[in-house]
Motif scaffolding. Structure first.
Motif, short mmCIF file in Angstrom:
data_model
loop_
_atom_site.label_atom_id
_atom_site.label_comp_id
_atom_site.label_asym_id
_atom_site.label_seq_id
_atom_site.Cartn_x
_atom_site.Cartn_y
_atom_site.Cartn_z
N MET A 8 0.21 2.69 -5.76
CA MET A 8 0.04 2.06 -6.08
C MET A 8 1.51 1.49 -6.40
SD MET A 8 -3.00 1.11 -6.61
CE MET A 8 -2.86 0.14 -7.98
N ALA A 9 1.53 0.02 -6.58
CA ALA A 9 3.37 -0.26 -6.86
C ALA A 9 4.28 -0.14 -5.79
CB ALA A 9 3.74 -0.45 -8.35
N GLU A 10 5.66 -0.09 -6.50
CA GLU A 10 6.73 0.92 -5.78
C GLU A 10 6.31 1.70 -4.21
OE1 GLU A 10 7.80 3.30 -9.32
OE2 GLU A 10 5.96 1.20 -8.72
N HIS A 11 4.90 2.69 -5.15
CA HIS A 11 4.24 3.98 -3.80
C HIS A 11 3.32 2.58 -2.97
CE1 HIS A 11 6.32 6.84 -6.68
NE2 HIS A 11 5.42 5.41 -7.46
N VAL A 12 3.09 1.91 -3.01
CA VAL A 12 1.85 0.94 -1.82
C VAL A 12 1.91 1.67 -0.64
CG1 VAL A 12 2.96 -1.31 -1.86
CG2 VAL A 12 0.94 -1.02 -1.75
N HIS A 13 3.21 1.65 0.06
CA HIS A 13 3.43 1.90 0.86
C HIS A 13 3.17 3.39 1.81
CE1 HIS A 13 6.66 3.94 -0.70
NE2 HIS A 13 6.90 4.53 0.08
N GLN A 14 2.46 4.53 0.84
CA GLN A 14 2.45 5.35 0.92
C GLN A 14 0.58 5.43 0.75
OE1 GLN A 14 4.56 7.90 -2.32
NE2 GLN A 14 6.23 8.10 -0.74
N LEU A 15 0.06 4.10 0.69
CA LEU A 15 -1.72 4.37 0.78
C LEU A 15 -1.60 5.32 1.84
CD1 LEU A 15 -2.49 0.76 0.33
CD2 LEU A 15 -3.28 2.83 -1.23
N ASN A 16 -3.09 6.06 1.31
CA ASN A 16 -3.83 6.89 2.32
C ASN A 16 -5.31 6.95 2.25
OD1 ASN A 16 -3.90 9.95 1.52
ND2 ASN A 16 -1.76 9.43 0.83
N ALA A 17 -6.12 7.22 2.89
CA ALA A 17 -7.14 7.78 1.86
C ALA A 17 -7.56 8.78 1.69
CB ALA A 17 -7.75 7.56 3.72
N ASP A 18 -6.99 9.22 1.28
CA ASP A 18 -6.73 10.93 0.63
C ASP A 18 -6.68 10.38 -1.09
OD1 ASP A 18 -7.59 13.13 2.47
OD2 ASP A 18 -5.01 13.13 2.85
N ILE A 19 -6.22 9.59 -1.56
CA ILE A 19 -5.91 8.98 -2.88
C ILE A 19 -7.28 8.39 -3.58
CG2 ILE A 19 -4.69 7.17 -4.29
CD1 ILE A 19 -2.47 7.16 -2.74
N ASP A 20 -7.10 9.66 -4.13
CA ASP A 20 -8.70 8.78 -5.25
C ASP A 20 -8.42 9.56 -6.77
OD1 ASP A 20 -7.71 11.18 -5.52
OD2 ASP A 20 -10.18 12.35 -4.44
N LEU A 21 -9.02 9.12 -7.27
CA LEU A 21 -9.25 9.28 -8.66
C LEU A 21 -8.52 11.05 -9.21
CD1 LEU A 21 -9.55 8.67 -12.15
CD2 LEU A 21 -11.94 9.98 -11.75
N GLU A 22 -8.71 11.96 -8.92
CA GLU A 22 -7.56 13.81 -9.09
C GLU A 22 -7.16 13.48 -8.33
OE1 GLU A 22 -9.50 16.60 -10.43
OE2 GLU A 22 -10.94 14.99 -10.93
N MET A 23 -6.51 12.25 -7.65
CA MET A 23 -4.73 12.74 -6.78
C MET A 23 -4.19 11.76 -8.01
SD MET A 23 -3.16 10.98 -3.43
CE MET A 23 -3.19 12.45 -2.74
N HIS A 24 -4.77 10.83 -8.81
CA HIS A 24 -3.82 10.25 -9.71
C HIS A 24 -3.92 11.52 -10.81
CE1 HIS A 24 -4.81 5.59 -8.58
NE2 HIS A 24 -3.62 6.51 -7.65
N ILE A 25 -4.84 11.87 -10.70
CA ILE A 25 -5.04 13.13 -12.58
C ILE A 25 -3.36 13.62 -12.65
CG2 ILE A 25 -5.89 14.23 -13.93
CD1 ILE A 25 -9.21 12.51 -13.20
N ASP A 26 -3.94 14.39 -11.26
CA ASP A 26 -2.62 15.32 -10.37
C ASP A 26 -1.61 14.78 -10.58
OD1 ASP A 26 -5.03 16.85 -10.64
OD2 ASP A 26 -4.73 17.11 -8.22
N ASP A 27 -1.42 13.29 -10.12
CA ASP A 27 -0.14 13.58 -9.91
C ASP A 27 0.45 12.81 -11.66
OD1 ASP A 27 1.88 11.53 -9.11
OD2 ASP A 27 2.01 9.90 -10.72
N VAL A 28 -0.01 12.68 -12.88
CA VAL A 28 0.42 12.46 -14.84
C VAL A 28 0.37 14.07 -14.78
CG1 VAL A 28 0.07 11.46 -16.27
CG2 VAL A 28 -0.29 10.84 -14.21
N VAL A 29 -0.12 15.06 -14.86
CA VAL A 29 -0.13 16.11 -14.68
C VAL A 29 1.35 17.16 -14.31
CG1 VAL A 29 -1.05 18.75 -14.56
CG2 VAL A 29 -3.13 16.97 -15.01
N ASN A 30 1.07 17.02 -13.14
CA ASN A 30 2.65 17.40 -12.55
C ASN A 30 3.84 16.54 -12.91
OD1 ASN A 30 1.16 18.92 -10.37
ND2 ASN A 30 1.83 17.36 -9.04
#
Length: 242
Positions: free
Chosen positions: A39-61
């Motif tokens: 999302m946003a400044e990370h839009v260039h990193q869009l890939n098929a693995d991005i899902d809700l769990e990845m977003h949760i893990d990102d904030v946990v990290n």
């Protein structure tokens, strides 16, 4: 002073919290406004693995690597799915959950199921780009969809909205530590127009009455940043907000 982690909603990024973050920082609070993967400044990193769990893990990290504790965790819209998952995964790091006109999921529920009337039209307009199924294709009408009517603010917002991987909306959220997550205090800041679709009695019970509404657009952090910031600070100080 408090530590705030402000999690954005679908199609947005950390940029949507600029006005609120500056007000909080001016009062000495520590504020993080992460943009979620893809999302946003990370839009260039869009890939098929991005899902809700990845977003949760990102904030946990983020909470782990910044060594944050007693965090006031704020989620707007889809961000309610994320902060619920984060509080479930690392309840020992979260001091308060604040839902900003946000999703409030039950165990085993996806955002598509939770907010069907709003998300189903997006599903019907899925498109694929570089192998990623996306919704919320940027459109000049989107700022109005989010309740932003002031022309300059609408233009600024439209320039920054980005598409959302469909998996974020379709993946179910399964709790692992629901009792510990529910034990964390919660509050709800709600736009009056969304009240009819909510179980207000449930919210008031679980939040011990900490439920407030304001008559503004869904992107209240942009349309009413002073009210949002002041309410967040009062909640963090455990003071009445009325």
């Amino acid at each position: 002073m408090g530590t705030f982690v402000l999690v954005h909603g679908g199609g947005h990024g950390g940029w949507c919290y600029q006005p609120v973050a500056r007000l909080l920082q001016a009062q000495g609070h520590l504020v993080y406004t992460p943009s979620l993967p893809g999302m946003a400044e990370h839009v260039h990193q869009l890939n098929a693995d991005i899902d809700l769990e990845m977003h949760i893990d990102d904030v946990v990290n983020l909470l782990f690597y910044e060594d944050l504790h007693d965090v006031v965790l704020v989620g707007h819209s889809y961000g309610g799915m994320v902060i619920t998952g984060v509080a479930d995964r690392v309840p020992e790091r979260v001091g308060h959950r604040i839902y900003l006109d946000a999703a409030y999921p039950s165990n085993g529920e996806s955002l598509h199921e939770h907010a069907y009337e709003n998300i189903e039209p997006q599903r019907q307009n899925i498109y694929t780009e570089n192998g990623v199924e996306l919704v919320m294709r940027p459109d000049p009408a989107f700022a109005g969809f989010f309740g932003i009517t002031e022309p300059d603010l609408a233009k600024w917002t439209n320039e920054r909205l980005s598409p959302q991987p469909w998996k974020c909306f379709s993946q179910k959220l399964f709790f692992k530590n629901e009792d510990a997550m529910r034990a964390i205090p919660e509050s709800h800041l709600i736009c009056s127009s969304t009240i009819p679709g909510r179980d207000m009695d449930l919210l008031r019970t679980r939040a011990q009455g900490r439920v407030w509404d304001i008559d503004t657009g869904h992107d209240l952090m942009l349309t009413e940043p002073e009210w949002v910031a002041e309410t967040l600070m009062k909640v963090a100080r455990k003071q009445p907000t009325n």
